[in-house]
Design an enzyme around this catalytic site. Structure first.
Site, PDB file in Angstrom:
ATOM      1  N   ASP A 138       0.878  -1.170   0.000  1.00 40.26           N
ATOM      2  CA  ASP A 138       0.000   0.000   0.000  1.00 40.26           C
ATOM      3  C   ASP A 138       0.917   1.221   0.000  1.00 40.26           C
ATOM      4  O   ASP A 138       1.407   1.634   1.049  1.00 40.26           O
ATOM      5  CB  ASP A 138      -0.898  -0.005   1.237  1.00 40.26           C
TER       6      ASP A 138
ATOM      7  N   GLU B 191      -1.383  -1.321  -4.808  1.00 38.61           N
ATOM      8  CA  GLU B 191      -2.586  -0.517  -5.025  1.00 38.61           C
ATOM      9  C   GLU B 191      -2.350   0.480  -6.147  1.00 38.61           C
ATOM     10  O   GLU B 191      -1.297   1.102  -6.233  1.00 38.61           O
ATOM     11  CB  GLU B 191      -2.974   0.231  -3.744  1.00 38.61           C
TER      12      GLU B 191
ATOM     13  N   ASP C 278      -2.321   1.000   7.341  1.00 42.82           N
ATOM     14  CA  ASP C 278      -1.506   0.795   6.141  1.00 42.82           C
ATOM     15  C   ASP C 278      -1.173  -0.682   5.952  1.00 42.82           C
ATOM     16  O   ASP C 278      -1.226  -1.206   4.832  1.00 42.82           O
ATOM     17  CB  ASP C 278      -0.221   1.626   6.214  1.00 42.82           C
TER      18      ASP C 278
END
Length: 182
Positions: free
Chosen positions: A7, A69, A141
């Site tokens: 991420d 992502e 996160d």
């Protein structure tokens, strides 16, 4: 299959590693790579921390696949550009370690983990904790990174089966129709 989820963020990048054996998932590791010790105006220095940090995670946990992502465009174009550079440093680190990289949107990850695309951070954290049978709630996160790894465990296997079943390439003649690309 051992999957690393990333991420990306310029200040905090989450990572999560899961082991997938068929549909069974098990937690391996998770955490964050932080760039707060580098001066905020030192973008190249922060990108180097991310690049080196992702490479260290790959060396330590030896994943076979990675998922990252996809950056969305928000109202602040400067923030989007900075996030894109952080993401680029992470993807480059993964590719430099010869890992195949899959990309998923936050919406895809939320649908795969929570069942709907409007899940909030807390709901993603709770679902990741339940799916991986964790003793506690992971940080936001790390939870998003674990969610990306979980998404790839499910979607990646299905995509691999589809690709093995036949050629799914788009037809060049149908790529542009009425000004839209497909």
């Amino acid at each position: 299959m051992r999957i690393l989820g990333i991420d990306p963020g310029l200040q905090t990048t989450g990572f999560g590693v899961v082991e997938a054996n068929g549909s069974a998932l098990s937690y391996v590791a998770s955490g964050t790579i932080r760039t707060h010790k580098v001066a905020q105006g030192d973008l190249p220095g922060r990108l180097k921390v991310l690049f080196d940090g992702v490479r260290e995670v790959v060396e330590r946990y030896q994943p076979s696949d990675a998922s990252v992502e996809i950056v969305f465009v928000n109202v602040n174009p400067q923030a989007t550009l900075l996030l894109g550079q952080a993401r680029g440093a992470c993807v480059t680190a993964l590719v430099s370690m010869d890992l195949p990289v899959a990309e998923y949107t936050a919406l895809q990850m939320k649908k795969a983990v929570a069942g709907h695309g409007r899940a909030g951070k807390a709901e993603v954290q709770q679902m990741v904790m339940r799916l991986l049978k964790l003793a506690g709630v992971p940080g936001t996160d790390a939870a998003d990174a674990l969610g990306l790894a979980i998404t790839h465990a499910h979607v990646g296997q299905a995509t691999a089966r589809l690709n093995a079943a036949g050629d799914l390439q788009r037809r060049a003649s149908a790529m542009y129709k009425g000004g839209r690309s497909y």
